[in-house]
Every structure is written in structure tokens, then in C-alpha cells.
Scaffold this motif. Structure first.
Motif, PDB file in Angstrom:
ATOM      1  N   GLY A  90       1.760   7.805  22.298  1.00 35.86           N
ATOM      2  CA  GLY A  90       3.115   7.316  22.083  1.00 35.86           C
ATOM      3  C   GLY A  90       3.670   7.520  20.697  1.00 35.86           C
ATOM      4  N   ARG A  91       2.871   8.052  19.776  1.00 37.33           N
ATOM      5  CA  ARG A  91       3.372   8.245  18.405  1.00 37.33           C
ATOM      6  C   ARG A  91       4.537   9.239  18.388  1.00 37.33           C
ATOM      7  NH1 ARG A  91       1.674   8.616  12.920  1.00 37.33           N
ATOM      8  NH2 ARG A  91       3.606   9.045  11.775  1.00 37.33           N
ATOM      9  N   PHE A  92       4.406  10.334  19.136  1.00 32.77           N
ATOM     10  CA  PHE A  92       5.459  11.346  19.188  1.00 32.77           C
ATOM     11  C   PHE A  92       5.891  11.544  20.634  1.00 32.77           C
ATOM     12  CE2 PHE A  92       2.768  12.437  15.515  1.00 32.77           C
ATOM     13  CZ  PHE A  92       3.704  12.290  14.499  1.00 32.77           C
ATOM     14  N   HIS A  93       7.204  11.627  20.846  1.00 31.74           N
ATOM     15  CA  HIS A  93       7.778  11.689  22.184  1.00 31.74           C
ATOM     16  C   HIS A  93       8.102  13.120  22.577  1.00 31.74           C
ATOM     17  CE1 HIS A  93      10.485  10.798  25.561  1.00 31.74           C
ATOM     18  NE2 HIS A  93      10.072   9.536  25.510  1.00 31.74           N
ATOM     19  N   ASP A  94       7.849  13.462  23.828  1.00 31.14           N
ATOM     20  CA  ASP A  94       8.257  14.739  24.394  1.00 31.14           C
ATOM     21  C   ASP A  94       9.743  14.970  24.101  1.00 31.14           C
ATOM     22  OD1 ASP A  94       8.847  16.907  26.008  1.00 31.14           O
ATOM     23  OD2 ASP A  94       8.013  16.057  27.830  1.00 31.14           O
ATOM     24  N   SER A  95      10.096  16.147  23.618  1.00 35.27           N
ATOM     25  CA  SER A  95      11.467  16.442  23.191  1.00 35.27           C
ATOM     26  C   SER A  95      12.362  16.928  24.319  1.00 35.27           C
ATOM     27  CB  SER A  95      11.458  17.495  22.077  1.00 35.27           C
ATOM     28  OG  SER A  95      10.608  17.104  21.022  1.00 35.27           O
ATOM     29  N   GLY A  96      11.756  17.346  25.434  1.00 36.07           N
ATOM     30  CA  GLY A  96      12.569  17.967  26.477  1.00 36.07           C
ATOM     31  C   GLY A  96      12.978  19.375  26.060  1.00 36.07           C
ATOM     32  N   MET A  97      13.721  20.051  26.939  1.00 33.33           N
ATOM     33  CA  MET A  97      14.135  21.423  26.653  1.00 33.33           C
ATOM     34  C   MET A  97      15.251  21.819  27.606  1.00 33.33           C
ATOM     35  SD  MET A  97      11.432  23.792  28.698  1.00 33.33           S
ATOM     36  CE  MET A  97      12.794  24.654  29.487  1.00 33.33           C
ATOM     37  N   GLU A  98      15.897  22.928  27.294  1.00 31.30           N
ATOM     38  CA  GLU A  98      16.861  23.557  28.178  1.00 31.30           C
ATOM     39  C   GLU A  98      16.521  25.042  28.243  1.00 31.30           C
ATOM     40  OE1 GLU A  98      20.765  22.788  26.682  1.00 31.30           O
ATOM     41  OE2 GLU A  98      20.589  20.604  26.872  1.00 31.30           O
ATOM     42  N   TRP A  99      17.107  25.733  29.221  1.00 36.76           N
ATOM     43  CA  TRP A  99      16.874  27.166  29.346  1.00 36.76           C
ATOM     44  C   TRP A  99      18.055  27.944  28.769  1.00 36.76           C
ATOM     45  CZ3 TRP A  99      12.293  29.022  30.142  1.00 36.76           C
ATOM     46  CH2 TRP A  99      11.363  28.296  30.896  1.00 36.76           C
ATOM     47  N   SER A 108      17.034  20.735  23.681  1.00 35.41           N
ATOM     48  CA  SER A 108      18.148  20.097  24.372  1.00 35.41           C
ATOM     49  C   SER A 108      19.205  19.660  23.367  1.00 35.41           C
ATOM     50  CB  SER A 108      17.663  18.881  25.156  1.00 35.41           C
ATOM     51  OG  SER A 108      16.716  19.249  26.133  1.00 35.41           O
ATOM     52  N   GLU A 109      20.436  19.583  23.819  1.00 39.58           N
ATOM     53  CA  GLU A 109      21.509  19.104  22.946  1.00 39.58           C
ATOM     54  C   GLU A 109      21.298  17.633  22.592  1.00 39.58           C
ATOM     55  OE1 GLU A 109      25.447  19.831  24.249  1.00 39.58           O
ATOM     56  OE2 GLU A 109      25.158  21.992  24.550  1.00 39.58           O
ATOM     57  N   THR A 110      20.771  16.853  23.543  1.00 42.93           N
ATOM     58  CA  THR A 110      20.505  15.442  23.307  1.00 42.93           C
ATOM     59  C   THR A 110      19.006  15.225  23.307  1.00 42.93           C
ATOM     60  OG1 THR A 110      22.555  14.830  24.439  1.00 42.93           O
ATOM     61  CG2 THR A 110      20.905  13.096  24.125  1.00 42.93           C
ATOM     62  N   LEU A 111      18.483  14.692  22.223  1.00 40.20           N
ATOM     63  CA  LEU A 111      17.051  14.473  22.080  1.00 40.20           C
ATOM     64  C   LEU A 111      16.713  12.992  22.228  1.00 40.20           C
ATOM     65  CD1 LEU A 111      16.402  16.764  18.981  1.00 40.20           C
ATOM     66  CD2 LEU A 111      15.697  17.238  21.329  1.00 40.20           C
TER      67      LEU A 111
END
Length: 300
Positions: A90-99, A108-111
Motif C-alpha cells: 500500500g505504500r505506492f498505488h497503481d497509477s493506471g494507464m490509457e492507450w 492517465s489524465e487523472t491519477l
């Protein structure tokens, strides 16, 4: 046990099996100390199991905790007993992504809050410095500078791993993090261009147009494919590939059981049995007949 130790740095649960599962199982069998550091819990991943769709980040959440359990089960299959989350779970959160329209991942535009992509590099690297100085590996494995396909967390994992390796070796750097240690060999994961093209030929000849859709044997290949002249090592994982596939199947929310990982003209297994690497630090060891190192510890 040997006195050899390997450290792998990955972004999310399941990345380790896809890239290095056969390698990890092989070295476990040889008595090598194998340590896996996973930088995030993969909270932003797509949920492929309908009955678990509520775990998705945009729903009720909880995917990260679930994937933590999947990782535990996968490591049990591979025999890896030392696996950790960078800085703790839980120290660092998955950032997500876009294609991107060009076919690679972008941020992603929103993190989310505490996204790994925007983490302070020094703070994240210091967490890994502690691990490097504790484990004292001769070999470190991570992604290339593009993270294979552009995922921001893969790129950040590369940056953290490379910077931490430098800092860990510095004799005057934060001695409270442990006794300095210089990693002898650093490898980036790779996928062989010649191997990919040959596999595509077999797939298309068999009538399979879905596996690696959009890629053709003689066409342009995506950035995660590496020209053979840049590859240094090939690990033969034929003896351990079944464990790799069994471990990958434990990441059930992320990998479709009838998807490209487990299907295709080569049934998936022979394709995933070979794992390729680029040596970016250290002296190359002896090579086999194909010109590749056959052991990541070669020459030590």
C-alpha cells in the motif's frame, strides 16, 4: 543453496510471471536466493472475472488486496519465498494507464492519490536501496527505459531500480539503509524479434488471427519487441514453463484462461518457455551456440 542471489523489480502482481516466471522457477530449483519486489498492488487493473467485478477501482475497490493473495499463490507455485511490496503493501498505488493511438500505454489524465508514477524518486529508491543492501544480489532484473510498452508504473519501476542500484553502491550514501553493495549484473527484460516473427508466422499459418492481433510476421512490431542484436541472454525454461503457466493462472483476475497466454498455435507453452534479457551493467559471461548467455550469473 548457492551463494547466488537475484532481485527482480516489477510494477504489478502478474508482471513477474509473464516476464520471468520460468527464470524464477529455474533458479529456485538451483538453490539461488530469489527476491521479488512488486512496486504496487495493481489496484487499477481490469477485472476479468465477472463475479469479482465489484473489486474494480471504479466500483467498490479492493482489487489490490485480492491481487496480493493472487501473488502469494503464484509465488508458492514458483517456490519463491521472499516477495515484498516496495516500502510495504500500500505504500505506492497503481497509477493506471490509457492507450495511445500508436498502440502503446501512456499515463492517465487523472491519477489516483499516491500514484507510483508521481512518487518522489529518491523516496521510492531509498526503499529499494534497503532491500538491495539487505539481500545483496549479484543480479538485478527489471524493465527497459520504456517499461516494455509504456505503462507509467513499468517506467517508474525501471527508474527506481536503476537509481537504487547506483545509490546502494555509493559508499557514502545513507549508511543507515545498510552496508553499501554493488550489483554486479543488471538485466532488462526483452522479447526476441526473431522469436516473435517466427511465432507470428506459425500462428497466422494455423489460421489464428486473434493472438497478437494487429501484428504480422513481416510488419512493424511494437516497442516491447527487442532486436536480437541487443539481447544478451536467453534462459531456457522448458523444464519450468509448466510452473510458470500454473503460477500465471493464479493471477485469475488479470489473465483469461482461454486468452493468448494459454492458447495459440504453440499452445502458449513453448513460446513462454524462453525468456530473454539485455545486459546493461556488468561483464558478459560465456555464450552458447546461439550467441546468448545461458545463465544470468555467467562470468561471476
Amino acid at each position: 543453496m548457492t551463494d547466488h542471489r537475484m532481485l527482480l523489480v516489477h510494477a504489478h502482481p502478474d508482471d513477474e510471471c509473464i516476464n520471468n516466471g520460468a527464470t524464477m522457477a529455474r533458479y529456485v530449483d538451483e538453490g539461488v536466493g530469489v527476491t521479488l519486489v512488486t512496486c504496487t498492488a495493481g489496484e487499477m487493473g481490469e477485472v476479468l472475472v465477472p463475479e469479482l467485478a465489484h473489486l474494480a477501482y471504479e466500483e467498490k475497490g479492493g482489487l489490490g488486496e485480492h491481487r496480493r493473495g493472487e501473488l502469494d499463490e503464484a509465488m508458492e507455485v514458483l517456490g519463491v519465498t521472499d516477495h515484498r511490496f516496495l516500502g510495504g503493501f500500500g505504500r505506492f498505488h497503481d497509477s493506471g494507464m490509457e492507450w495511445h493511438e500508436d498502440g502503446h500505454a501512456i499515463p492517465s489524465e487523472t491519477l489516483p492519490d499516491n500514484a507510483f508514477w508521481t512518487a518522489d524518486l529518491n523516496a521510492a529508491a531509498d526503499e529499494l536501496v534497503k532491500v538491495v543492501r539487505e539481500v545483496r544480489p549479484q543480479v538485478l532484473v527489471t524493465y527497459d527505459q520504456f517499461g516494455g510498452y509504456g505503462h507509467p508504473d513499468h517506467i517508474q519501476a525501471h527508474r527506481v531500480a536503476m537509481y537504487a542500484a547506483q545509490l546502494a553502491a555509493a559508499p557514502s550514501y545513507k549508511l543507515e539503509l545498510g552496508e553499501p553493495h554493488d550489483v554486479a549484473k543488471i538485466y532488462w527484460t526483452a522479447m526476441s524479434e526473431s522469436r516473435m516473427r517466427e511465432s507470428l508466422r506459425q500462428l497466422r499459418a494455423s489460421g489464428d488471427t486473434e493472438t497478437f492481433k494487429g501484428m504480422e510476421p513481416d510488419g512493424k512490431l511494437p516497442p516491447f519487441v527487442t532486436p536480437d542484436e541487443l539481447i544478451s541472454a536467453r534462459v531456457d525454461g522448458r523444464a519450468t514453463v509448466q510452473r510458470k503457466m500454473d503460477a500465471l493462472a493464479k493471477h485469475a483476475t488479470q489473465v483469461e484462461p482461454d486468452g493468448s497466454f494459454f492458447s495459440g498455435a504453440e499452445s502458449g507453452h513453448s513460446w513462454w518457455a524462453e525468456e530473454f534479457y539485455r545486459l546493461v551493467k556488468g561483464t558478459p559471461g560465456p555464450t552458447g551456440a546461439d550467441g546468448f548467455e545461458e545463465d544470468l550469473f555467467a562470468g561471476l
